[in-house]
Design a protein around this motif. Sequence first.
Motif, PDB file in Angstrom:
ATOM      1  N   ASP A 195       0.983  -1.013   0.145  1.00 21.20           N
ATOM      2  CA  ASP A 195      -0.158   0.056   0.033  1.00 21.20           C
ATOM      3  C   ASP A 195       1.005   1.343   0.127  1.00 21.20           C
ATOM      4  O   ASP A 195       1.665   1.301   0.851  1.00 21.20           O
ATOM      5  CB  ASP A 195      -0.889   0.076   1.196  1.00 21.20           C
ATOM      6  CG  ASP A 195      -2.116  -1.074   1.192  1.00 21.20           C
ATOM      7  OD1 ASP A 195      -2.162  -1.497  -0.013  1.00 21.20           O
ATOM      8  OD2 ASP A 195      -2.578  -1.532   2.367  1.00 21.20           O
ATOM      9  N   ASN A 232       6.304  11.005   3.220  1.00 17.92           N
ATOM     10  CA  ASN A 232       6.496  10.968   4.592  1.00 17.92           C
ATOM     11  C   ASN A 232       6.468   9.404   4.919  1.00 17.92           C
ATOM     12  O   ASN A 232       6.559   9.062   6.014  1.00 17.92           O
ATOM     13  CB  ASN A 232       5.744  11.741   5.190  1.00 17.92           C
ATOM     14  CG  ASN A 232       5.713  13.157   5.048  1.00 17.92           C
ATOM     15  OD1 ASN A 232       7.106  13.739   5.034  1.00 17.92           O
ATOM     16  ND2 ASN A 232       4.896  14.148   4.492  1.00 17.92           N
ATOM     17  N   MET A 233       5.796   8.492   4.145  1.00 20.71           N
ATOM     18  CA  MET A 233       5.740   7.006   4.548  1.00 20.71           C
ATOM     19  C   MET A 233       6.939   6.278   4.135  1.00 20.71           C
ATOM     20  O   MET A 233       6.749   5.170   4.102  1.00 20.71           O
ATOM     21  CB  MET A 233       4.752   6.588   3.747  1.00 20.71           C
ATOM     22  CG  MET A 233       2.993   7.291   4.262  1.00 20.71           C
ATOM     23  SD  MET A 233       1.754   6.493   3.357  1.00 20.71           S
ATOM     24  CE  MET A 233       1.949   4.778   3.868  1.00 20.71           C
ATOM     25  N   ASP A 234       8.024   6.722   3.771  1.00 24.02           N
ATOM     26  CA  ASP A 234       9.242   6.073   3.348  1.00 24.02           C
ATOM     27  C   ASP A 234       9.599   5.222   4.079  1.00 24.02           C
ATOM     28  O   ASP A 234      10.173   3.964   3.900  1.00 24.02           O
ATOM     29  CB  ASP A 234      10.504   7.197   2.881  1.00 24.02           C
ATOM     30  CG  ASP A 234      10.921   8.036   4.078  1.00 24.02           C
ATOM     31  OD1 ASP A 234      10.336   8.721   4.658  1.00 24.02           O
ATOM     32  OD2 ASP A 234      12.038   7.645   4.293  1.00 24.02           O
ATOM     33  N   ALA A 235       9.699   5.515   5.419  1.00 26.54           N
ATOM     34  CA  ALA A 235      10.119   4.764   6.644  1.00 26.54           C
ATOM     35  C   ALA A 235       9.492   3.283   6.781  1.00 26.54           C
ATOM     36  O   ALA A 235       9.783   2.259   6.852  1.00 26.54           O
ATOM     37  CB  ALA A 235      10.532   5.289   7.786  1.00 26.54           C
ATOM     38  N   GLU A 236       8.188   3.730   6.759  1.00 25.84           N
ATOM     39  CA  GLU A 236       7.100   2.582   6.940  1.00 25.84           C
ATOM     40  C   GLU A 236       7.125   1.663   5.847  1.00 25.84           C
ATOM     41  O   GLU A 236       7.155   0.287   5.914  1.00 25.84           O
ATOM     42  CB  GLU A 236       5.658   3.148   7.015  1.00 25.84           C
ATOM     43  CG  GLU A 236       4.763   2.244   7.147  1.00 25.84           C
ATOM     44  CD  GLU A 236       3.465   2.956   7.321  1.00 25.84           C
ATOM     45  OE1 GLU A 236       2.590   2.117   7.285  1.00 25.84           O
ATOM     46  OE2 GLU A 236       3.241   4.107   7.564  1.00 25.84           O
ATOM     47  N   VAL A 237       7.313   2.096   4.486  1.00 24.68           N
ATOM     48  CA  VAL A 237       7.344   1.209   3.425  1.00 24.68           C
ATOM     49  C   VAL A 237       8.502   0.456   3.332  1.00 24.68           C
ATOM     50  O   VAL A 237       8.510  -0.730   2.858  1.00 24.68           O
ATOM     51  CB  VAL A 237       6.966   1.996   2.053  1.00 24.68           C
ATOM     52  CG1 VAL A 237       7.214   1.199   0.820  1.00 24.68           C
ATOM     53  CG2 VAL A 237       5.530   2.648   2.045  1.00 24.68           C
ATOM     54  N   GLU A 287      10.285  -0.552   5.784  1.00 26.83           N
ATOM     55  CA  GLU A 287      10.331  -1.596   6.619  1.00 26.83           C
ATOM     56  C   GLU A 287       9.448  -2.609   6.362  1.00 26.83           C
ATOM     57  O   GLU A 287      10.039  -3.903   6.421  1.00 26.83           O
ATOM     58  CB  GLU A 287       9.651  -0.838   8.033  1.00 26.83           C
ATOM     59  CG  GLU A 287       9.591  -2.012   9.293  1.00 26.83           C
ATOM     60  CD  GLU A 287       9.097  -1.258  10.575  1.00 26.83           C
ATOM     61  OE1 GLU A 287       8.983  -2.226  11.216  1.00 26.83           O
ATOM     62  OE2 GLU A 287       9.015  -0.418  10.678  1.00 26.83           O
ATOM     63  N   LYS A 288       8.484  -2.225   5.392  1.00 26.64           N
ATOM     64  CA  LYS A 288       7.689  -3.643   5.049  1.00 26.64           C
ATOM     65  C   LYS A 288       8.478  -4.427   3.827  1.00 26.64           C
ATOM     66  O   LYS A 288       8.195  -5.702   3.559  1.00 26.64           O
ATOM     67  CB  LYS A 288       6.394  -3.107   4.175  1.00 26.64           C
ATOM     68  CG  LYS A 288       5.328  -2.280   5.205  1.00 26.64           C
ATOM     69  CD  LYS A 288       4.144  -1.970   4.838  1.00 26.64           C
ATOM     70  CE  LYS A 288       2.924  -1.490   5.600  1.00 26.64           C
ATOM     71  NZ  LYS A 288       1.919  -0.821   5.099  1.00 26.64           N
ATOM     72  N   ASP A 297      11.579  -4.591   3.831  1.00 24.40           N
ATOM     73  CA  ASP A 297      12.722  -5.243   4.749  1.00 24.40           C
ATOM     74  C   ASP A 297      12.216  -6.726   5.142  1.00 24.40           C
ATOM     75  O   ASP A 297      12.723  -7.629   5.077  1.00 24.40           O
ATOM     76  CB  ASP A 297      13.006  -4.426   5.702  1.00 24.40           C
ATOM     77  CG  ASP A 297      14.292  -3.618   5.357  1.00 24.40           C
ATOM     78  OD1 ASP A 297      15.114  -3.954   4.413  1.00 24.40           O
ATOM     79  OD2 ASP A 297      14.460  -2.553   5.872  1.00 24.40           O
ATOM     80  N   GLY A 346      14.821   4.036   3.178  1.00 23.66           N
ATOM     81  CA  GLY A 346      13.687   5.239   2.786  1.00 23.66           C
ATOM     82  C   GLY A 346      14.484   6.816   2.367  1.00 23.66           C
ATOM     83  O   GLY A 346      15.884   6.532   3.024  1.00 23.66           O
ATOM     84  N   GLU A 368      16.638   7.984   5.355  1.00 25.01           N
ATOM     85  CA  GLU A 368      17.803   7.478   5.893  1.00 25.01           C
ATOM     86  C   GLU A 368      18.844   7.663   4.847  1.00 25.01           C
ATOM     87  O   GLU A 368      20.091   7.728   5.408  1.00 25.01           O
ATOM     88  CB  GLU A 368      17.443   5.727   5.935  1.00 25.01           C
ATOM     89  CG  GLU A 368      18.748   5.096   6.470  1.00 25.01           C
ATOM     90  CD  GLU A 368      18.216   3.587   6.559  1.00 25.01           C
ATOM     91  OE1 GLU A 368      19.066   2.848   6.539  1.00 25.01           O
ATOM     92  OE2 GLU A 368      17.078   3.330   6.599  1.00 25.01           O
TER      93      GLU A 368
END
Length: 387
Positions: free
Chosen positions: A85, A219-224, A226-227, A229, A237, A240
């Motif tokens: 998503d 702004n959802m880069d870290a969340e995506v 992680e998914k 990974d 992201g 990082e």
Amino acid sequence: MKGSLELFIALRHIRKRKRQTLLSVGAIAIAVMILVVSNAFMAGFTDLLYESTVNDLPHVTVTPQDGEEYIHLYRNTVGDIAAIDGVTATSVSLEREVILQSENNIESAMMKGVIQRDEEAVFHPSGDLIEGDFNRLASTANGVVIGDDLAEELEVKSGDTVDAFFPEAGISSLKVVGIYDTRTPIDSVLVYTDLKMTQEFYGTTDVINKISVRLDDFNMDAEVAEKVDALGYNAAGWTETNPEILQTIAIEGTSNRIILGFILLIASFGVVSSLNMTVMEKTKEIGILKAMGTSIQQIRMIFLIESGILGLLGAAAGTILGVGLALSIGSYEVPGELYQFDAIPVLIRYSDIALTIAIVFALNLVAGIYPAQKAAKMDPVDAISTV
């Protein structure tokens, strides 16, 4: 009725002391004007920074696992990532170093083999082209698109050919089908080619070494990441891989807020000074009011209302002046060849203006506490006998 009495007296003080009122309102208005203009500049430059950096960066980057040089079976990987998503587009690439030589010069560069359609969906490189056509990468044998700085160093233009030196394939002749200009350092190093052609030049199988991902919300880069990974791939992201962007915004924003805070404090001291003068001038009047039965709370409220009115008048005037000044400065054109923008970036956010007015109003109420307390504590006998 009590509230109307306090408001009546506060308004009377403001009207009678026109010069002091204008000075107090003017000091607050100037402070608010500076705050509004500064916030508009800060928001504009931040928005421009995101547009000129984050939008040109992969929001999430997928690279080979530790110890591996390539990503194999990348089509399955792309399918898994595309199902997450928030992912709107993906682009695979094979990036390797190359030496380019024209008739007059030789330069080192980074060759990026891409699938033209997918690269366009993620980075929109065709929007940066100043010569040629990015779409010709898919239809021209050995076609390349290079940056304007590199083209200048090699002294070539669209339609010319350059020789490329590859470790595995020796020398090949490439045709320049486009020249781009991003006004960033990559213009001197990055060369676009077709993915299959790059794989052939470097003697690799059907592999890549990078997947670039674009998101609905960067702004959802870290969340995506992680998914990704969690699916077993190596992902990071943009926050990082490019932390300096956030650090720059944070440092500029903090310093900006500190300076503007001091400006507002100075303006509030002007209100304190004005109200203190009012207390001194109206000492006898305050004593008479207290002798007539006016309570301490009412005396205190008179000066707090006066302070709040001065703050609102100054905030309103400063907001109007600030918005007008910011818009006029934002319409000023700057030399496009010197900067990455054609006009000074200005972004007026109504939420910032509402917050500014609220802070100024609250700050002036706080500033009015001392003179209000001073007036409320006066002894009516001493106040009436004061000449």
